[in-house]
Design an enzyme around this catalytic site. Structure first.
Site, PDB file in Angstrom:
ATOM      1  CB  ILE A 101      90.853  92.493 111.044  1.00  0.00           C
ATOM      2  CG1 ILE A 101      91.765  91.286 111.274  1.00  0.00           C
ATOM      3  CG2 ILE A 101      89.659  92.126 110.175  1.00  0.00           C
ATOM      4  CD1 ILE A 101      91.146  90.204 112.128  1.00  0.00           C
ATOM      5  CD  GLU A 102      87.623  98.903 113.340  1.00  0.00           C
ATOM      6  OE1 GLU A 102      88.073 100.006 113.691  1.00  0.00           O
ATOM      7  OE2 GLU A 102      86.874  98.204 114.063  1.00  0.00           O
ATOM      8  CD  GLU A 122      89.054  91.789 124.899  1.00  0.00           C
ATOM      9  OE1 GLU A 122      90.203  91.357 125.034  1.00  0.00           O
ATOM     10  OE2 GLU A 122      88.742  92.986 125.130  1.00  0.00           O
ATOM     11  CG  LEU A 165      86.801 107.145 123.712  1.00  0.00           C
ATOM     12  CD1 LEU A 165      86.134 106.893 125.052  1.00  0.00           C
ATOM     13  CD2 LEU A 165      87.981 106.200 123.533  1.00  0.00           C
ATOM     14  N   GLY A 166      85.342 105.654 119.684  1.00  0.00           N
ATOM     15  CA  GLY A 166      84.348 105.100 118.782  1.00  0.00           C
ATOM     16  C   GLY A 166      84.460 105.562 117.350  1.00  0.00           C
ATOM     17  CG  ASN A 205      91.429  94.181 114.786  1.00  0.00           C
ATOM     18  OD1 ASN A 205      91.855  93.406 113.938  1.00  0.00           O
ATOM     19  ND2 ASN A 205      90.209  94.655 114.774  1.00  0.00           N
ATOM     20  N   PRO A 264      96.042 107.412 120.158  1.00  0.00           N
ATOM     21  CG  PRO A 264      96.846 108.813 121.826  1.00  0.00           C
ATOM     22  CD  PRO A 264      96.054 108.827 120.558  1.00  0.00           C
ATOM     23  NE  ARG A 265      93.089  99.036 122.382  1.00  0.00           N
ATOM     24  CZ  ARG A 265      92.133  98.449 121.672  1.00  0.00           C
ATOM     25  NH1 ARG A 265      91.802  98.924 120.500  1.00  0.00           N
ATOM     26  NH2 ARG A 265      91.517  97.375 122.124  1.00  0.00           N
TER      27      ARG A 265
END
Length: 407
Positions: free
Chosen positions: A316-317, A41, A288-289, A314, A246-247
């Site tokens: 879309i990215e 989010e 991360l990122g 997601n 991994p998420r």
């Protein structure tokens, strides 16, 4: 929250006073309050928050998870440094904690990203006369069933929203059935996210250095790593280079250990000094990122969370980068976007991990087909931009309103 903080690294401050509505240092009063519960989010909110800051508005950005807060600090570091944006924890949904939050921060309005609805929080907003809106709202059939089971509590919470800006017409219909009023379709903020050019350039350069096809298995959730590792082990050589990302960071070590246990030649992204050589089967994305980097480095992206019944992640990215997508059967969190992407030729759905790897191999074996898929992905995302502008237009009165006092 305490159990989750033990699994996920970060500074969670589970029992901090600020979690109970007490103010954080340097808090803004009268700001536009944007709530982005977690990592996804927060990333989705980026273009909206950037637009608010560009209008000169002060922003209070709240989170519930440590990963969301860390991402907010990374995305908006400059605004934080100049004092235009402040971060805070969303208070736990206790009546007194919520009242403290509104008494201290006195936001001019509240914008909740996607679907984080807490009954006591919204009741306190009504009592404090703070207008609230749900922005880029997604509301699946499962969310509707859960809301209806909660009965009057959730119906009153949704009815307390001044506006609900839905991603799709289907989301809007379900929100109205659950009790929301003033529902408008403005689109998905994720289409408007600006990906960092430096990461995209680095990803493309990395792919050129690798010198062989690259497949990103991105945002995998619990149970999916093993599914893909077992299916990957069956593939004949020579193989593409696989990126397993991994998420959640608490599973980085687990993915690494599982790959090693299956006899694969694996390295961590964080340990790489240069692009991996032809002897490497797998890179575990343990940073991360860097998701834009991973997508830019890949020829095909397989989107996790959709091969176990968790609703998907997601897509879309990846499409915005021009990387065509393969998803699993479970995409209820992004169902409309997934269907639209499939119809546009940007994505394809399969039943399991083995089929996903086989389809990726088919695309890689046909460069012309792969190029058509990549062009379709870019075109699809470009055609769906504009959610930020539509949302700002719908929220104009709320954003410009002076903060009213009294209860």
């Amino acid at each position: 929250m305490w159990r989750r903080s033990k699994r996920v690294p970060g500074d969670w401050e589970v029992l901090a006073r600020t979690r109970f509505g007490h103010p954080e240092a340097g808090a803004l009063r009268g700001a536009v309050w944007v709530h982005a519960v977690s990592l996804g989010e927060t990333r989705a909110a980026q273009p909206l928050v950037t637009a608010l800051l560009a209008q000169g508005l002060p922003v209070l950005l709240t989170h519930m998870t440590a990963t969301g807060r860390a991402e907010g600090a990374r995305l908006f570091g400059q605004a934080i440094a100049r004092g235009q944006l402040r971060q805070a924890w969303l208070p736990y949904d206790f009546p007194r904690a919520c009242r403290r939050f509104f008494d201290h921060y006195a936001p001019r309005c509240g914008l909740i990203i996607e679907r984080e609805l807490w009954p006591n929080l919204l009741a306190a907003a009504r009592a404090s006369e703070v207008p609230m809106a749900l922005v880029s709202a997604r509301f699946s059939a499962r969310s509707l069933r859960a809301s209806l089971r909660m009965g009057r509590v959730m119906r009153e919470a949704l009815a307390g929203l001044q506006q609900a800006l839905a991603q799709t017409q289907a989301d809007a219909q379900r929100l109205e059935a659950a009790g929301a009023r003033a529902v408008t379709v403005t689109g998905n903020l994720k289409f408007d996210v600006d990906l960092p050019p430096a990461q995209l350039r680095a990803g493309h350069a990395w792919r050129e250095t690798v010198g062989r096809p690259v497949v990103a298995i991105a945002s995998t959730r619990e149970g999916e790593d093993a599914l893909f590792l077992l299916a990957l082990r069956e593939l004949p050589r020579p193989r593409p280079l696989f990126l397993l990302i991994p998420r959640h960071p608490q599973r980085f070590d687990q993915a690494w250990e599982q790959a090693q246990g299956l006899g694969m030649r694996v390295v961590r992204r964080s340990a790489l000094q240069a692009a991996p050589g032809p002897d490497i089967d797998l890179v575990v994305g343990d940073t991360l990122g860097e998701m834009p980097f991973y997508y830019a480095a890949a020829d095909v992206a397989i989107i996790g969370g959709s091969f176990v019944p968790l609703g998907g992640q997601n897509l879309i990215e990846a499409c915005a980068v021009g990387t065509p997508v393969i998803t699993g059967p479970h995409t209820f969190n992004f169902e409309q976007a997934t269907r639209d992407a499939i119809e546009a030729g940007a994505a394809e759905r399969v039943h399991d991990a083995r089929q996903a790897l086989q389809l990726a191999a088919q695309w890689l074996a046909d460069p012309a087909l792969l190029q058509r898929r990549a062009c379709a992905a870019r075109t699809w995302t470009q055609d769906h931009k504009g959610a930020v502008a539509r949302s700002l237009a719908a929220l104009r009165d709320m954003l410009g309103a002076e903060r009213r006092t009294g209860r």
